[in-house]
Motif scaffolding. Structure first.
Motif, PDB file in Angstrom:
ATOM      1  N   SER A  96     -57.324 -28.640  33.108  1.00  0.00           N
ATOM      2  CA  SER A  96     -58.739 -28.865  33.421  1.00  0.00           C
ATOM      3  C   SER A  96     -59.039 -30.355  33.579  1.00  0.00           C
ATOM      4  N   GLU A  97     -58.360 -31.206  32.824  1.00  0.00           N
ATOM      5  CA  GLU A  97     -58.535 -32.659  32.978  1.00  0.00           C
ATOM      6  C   GLU A  97     -57.843 -33.137  34.246  1.00  0.00           C
ATOM      7  N   TYR A  98     -56.636 -32.640  34.473  1.00  0.00           N
ATOM      8  CA  TYR A  98     -55.852 -33.056  35.641  1.00  0.00           C
ATOM      9  C   TYR A  98     -56.640 -32.885  36.939  1.00  0.00           C
ATOM     10  N   LEU A  99     -57.344 -31.787  37.062  1.00  0.00           N
ATOM     11  CA  LEU A  99     -58.087 -31.506  38.294  1.00  0.00           C
ATOM     12  C   LEU A  99     -59.170 -32.541  38.569  1.00  0.00           C
ATOM     13  N   HIS A 100     -59.602 -33.256  37.546  1.00  0.00           N
ATOM     14  CA  HIS A 100     -60.657 -34.265  37.686  1.00  0.00           C
ATOM     15  C   HIS A 100     -60.122 -35.691  37.532  1.00  0.00           C
ATOM     16  N   MET A 140     -44.182 -46.683  54.874  1.00  0.00           N
ATOM     17  CA  MET A 140     -44.391 -45.432  54.178  1.00  0.00           C
ATOM     18  C   MET A 140     -45.867 -45.292  53.841  1.00  0.00           C
ATOM     19  N   SER A 141     -46.359 -44.131  54.001  1.00  0.00           N
ATOM     20  CA  SER A 141     -47.764 -43.854  53.737  1.00  0.00           C
ATOM     21  C   SER A 141     -48.058 -43.867  52.241  1.00  0.00           C
ATOM     22  N   GLN A 142     -49.212 -44.434  51.893  1.00  0.00           N
ATOM     23  CA  GLN A 142     -49.610 -44.424  50.479  1.00  0.00           C
ATOM     24  C   GLN A 142     -49.779 -43.000  49.984  1.00  0.00           C
ATOM     25  N   SER A 143     -50.157 -42.079  50.876  1.00  0.00           N
ATOM     26  CA  SER A 143     -50.363 -40.699  50.435  1.00  0.00           C
ATOM     27  C   SER A 143     -49.050 -40.061  49.980  1.00  0.00           C
ATOM     28  N   VAL A 144     -47.924 -40.473  50.539  1.00  0.00           N
ATOM     29  CA  VAL A 144     -46.636 -39.940  50.100  1.00  0.00           C
ATOM     30  C   VAL A 144     -46.388 -40.329  48.647  1.00  0.00           C
ATOM     31  N   LEU A 145     -46.628 -41.587  48.319  1.00  0.00           N
ATOM     32  CA  LEU A 145     -46.413 -42.058  46.946  1.00  0.00           C
ATOM     33  C   LEU A 145     -47.344 -41.346  45.965  1.00  0.00           C
ATOM     34  N   LEU A 146     -48.599 -41.206  46.337  1.00  0.00           N
ATOM     35  CA  LEU A 146     -49.557 -40.521  45.466  1.00  0.00           C
ATOM     36  C   LEU A 146     -49.251 -39.028  45.369  1.00  0.00           C
ATOM     37  N   THR A 147     -48.753 -38.453  46.449  1.00  0.00           N
ATOM     38  CA  THR A 147     -48.354 -37.048  46.425  1.00  0.00           C
ATOM     39  C   THR A 147     -47.197 -36.841  45.457  1.00  0.00           C
ATOM     40  N   ILE A 148     -46.259 -37.778  45.438  1.00  0.00           N
ATOM     41  CA  ILE A 148     -45.139 -37.698  44.496  1.00  0.00           C
ATOM     42  C   ILE A 148     -45.666 -37.771  43.059  1.00  0.00           C
ATOM     43  N   ALA A 149     -46.583 -38.692  42.813  1.00  0.00           N
ATOM     44  CA  ALA A 149     -47.147 -38.835  41.464  1.00  0.00           C
ATOM     45  C   ALA A 149     -47.857 -37.542  41.038  1.00  0.00           C
ATOM     46  N   ARG A 150     -48.681 -36.984  41.919  1.00  0.00           N
ATOM     47  CA  ARG A 150     -49.396 -35.745  41.588  1.00  0.00           C
ATOM     48  C   ARG A 150     -48.415 -34.592  41.368  1.00  0.00           C
ATOM     49  N   ALA A 151     -47.426 -34.491  42.247  1.00  0.00           N
ATOM     50  CA  ALA A 151     -46.441 -33.407  42.125  1.00  0.00           C
ATOM     51  C   ALA A 151     -45.663 -33.511  40.822  1.00  0.00           C
ATOM     52  N   SER A 152     -45.429 -34.722  40.363  1.00  0.00           N
ATOM     53  CA  SER A 152     -44.708 -34.928  39.101  1.00  0.00           C
ATOM     54  C   SER A 152     -45.485 -34.334  37.929  1.00  0.00           C
ATOM     55  N   ILE A 153     -46.776 -34.562  37.924  1.00  0.00           N
ATOM     56  CA  ILE A 153     -47.628 -34.021  36.860  1.00  0.00           C
ATOM     57  C   ILE A 153     -47.711 -32.499  36.984  1.00  0.00           C
ATOM     58  N   GLU A 154     -47.842 -32.021  38.210  1.00  0.00           N
ATOM     59  CA  GLU A 154     -47.931 -30.576  38.439  1.00  0.00           C
ATOM     60  C   GLU A 154     -46.654 -29.856  38.015  1.00  0.00           C
ATOM     61  N   GLU A 155     -45.494 -30.510  38.171  1.00  0.00           N
ATOM     62  CA  GLU A 155     -44.245 -29.886  37.728  1.00  0.00           C
ATOM     63  C   GLU A 155     -44.314 -29.534  36.241  1.00  0.00           C
ATOM     64  N   VAL A 156     -44.880 -30.413  35.455  1.00  0.00           N
ATOM     65  CA  VAL A 156     -44.980 -30.158  34.014  1.00  0.00           C
ATOM     66  C   VAL A 156     -46.035 -29.082  33.740  1.00  0.00           C
ATOM     67  N   LEU A 157     -47.193 -29.214  34.362  1.00  0.00           N
ATOM     68  CA  LEU A 157     -48.275 -28.250  34.125  1.00  0.00           C
ATOM     69  C   LEU A 157     -47.882 -26.836  34.546  1.00  0.00           C
ATOM     70  N   GLN A 158     -47.104 -26.730  35.617  1.00  0.00           N
ATOM     71  CA  GLN A 158     -46.718 -25.419  36.136  1.00  0.00           C
ATOM     72  C   GLN A 158     -45.333 -24.975  35.666  1.00  0.00           C
ATOM     73  N   ALA A 159     -44.646 -25.833  34.925  1.00  0.00           N
ATOM     74  CA  ALA A 159     -43.312 -25.537  34.400  1.00  0.00           C
ATOM     75  C   ALA A 159     -42.340 -25.098  35.487  1.00  0.00           C
ATOM     76  N   GLN A 160     -42.360 -25.828  36.608  1.00  0.00           N
ATOM     77  CA  GLN A 160     -41.404 -25.549  37.684  1.00  0.00           C
ATOM     78  C   GLN A 160     -41.145 -26.812  38.487  1.00  0.00           C
ATOM     79  N   THR A 161     -39.954 -26.918  39.005  1.00  0.00           N
ATOM     80  CA  THR A 161     -39.579 -28.070  39.817  1.00  0.00           C
ATOM     81  C   THR A 161     -40.043 -27.852  41.250  1.00  0.00           C
TER      82      THR A 161
END
Length: 117
Positions: A89-93, A1-22
Motif C-alpha cells: 500500500s505504501e509502494y503504490l504511493h 539510455m532512457s531514464q525510464s529504463v533505470l527507474l523501471t529497473i528500480a521499481r521492478a526490483s521492489i516489485e520482485e520482493v513484494l510479489q515474491a517472484q523474479t
C-alpha cells in the motif's frame, strides 16, 4: 539510455520482493544497454507523501550498475534501518529518485507514484 529504463529497473526490483517472484531479465537488459554492465555509483531514495521513506547508496564499485540499482532499490525499500520494510500500500504511493554519480557530476531522475493521492 532512457531514464525510464533505470527507474523501471528500480521499481521492478521492489516489485520482485513484494510479489515474491523474479521478473528482471538481466541478460536482455545488459544486451540492450551495455552501460549497465559498467561499475557506477548510484543512490536510490524513496519518498512517501514527500517524506523520506528509505535510501541506499553504493558503497563500492564492485558491481555493475544494473546490480547496484537492483540492490539499492531493495535495500532502500526493505532494509533501511530507519524505517519498517515497505508494504504494498505504501509502494503504490512511493516516489523513487535515482541518482547516478558520474565523472561529470550527479544525474538524478525521479518517478511519479503509481497511485496519486
Amino acid at each position: 539510455m532512457s531514464q525510464s529504463v533505470l527507474l523501471t529497473i528500480a521499481r521492478a526490483s521492489i516489485e520482485e520482493v513484494l510479489q515474491a517472484q523474479t521478473s528482471i531479465d538481466r541478460i536482455e537488459l545488459l544486451e540492450n544497454y551495455p552501460v549497465l554492465s559498467q561499475p557506477m555509483e548510484c543512490e536510490i531514495t524513496l519518498y512517501l507523501d514527500n517524506q523520506l521513506r528509505g535510501s541506499a547508496r553504493t558503497t563500492s564499485l564492485s558491481r555493475p550498475l544494473l546490480e547496484e540499482i537492483i540492490h539499492n532499490a531493495k535495500i532502500a525499500a526493505f532494509q533501511d534501518e530507519q524505517f519498517d520494510p515497505l508494504v504494498t500500500s505504501e509502494y503504490l504511493h512511493t516516489t523513487i529518485k535515482l541518482t547516478l554519480f558520474t565523472p561529470d557530476g550527479a544525474l538524478s531522475h525521479q518517478s511519479e507514484p503509481i497511485l496519486k493521492g
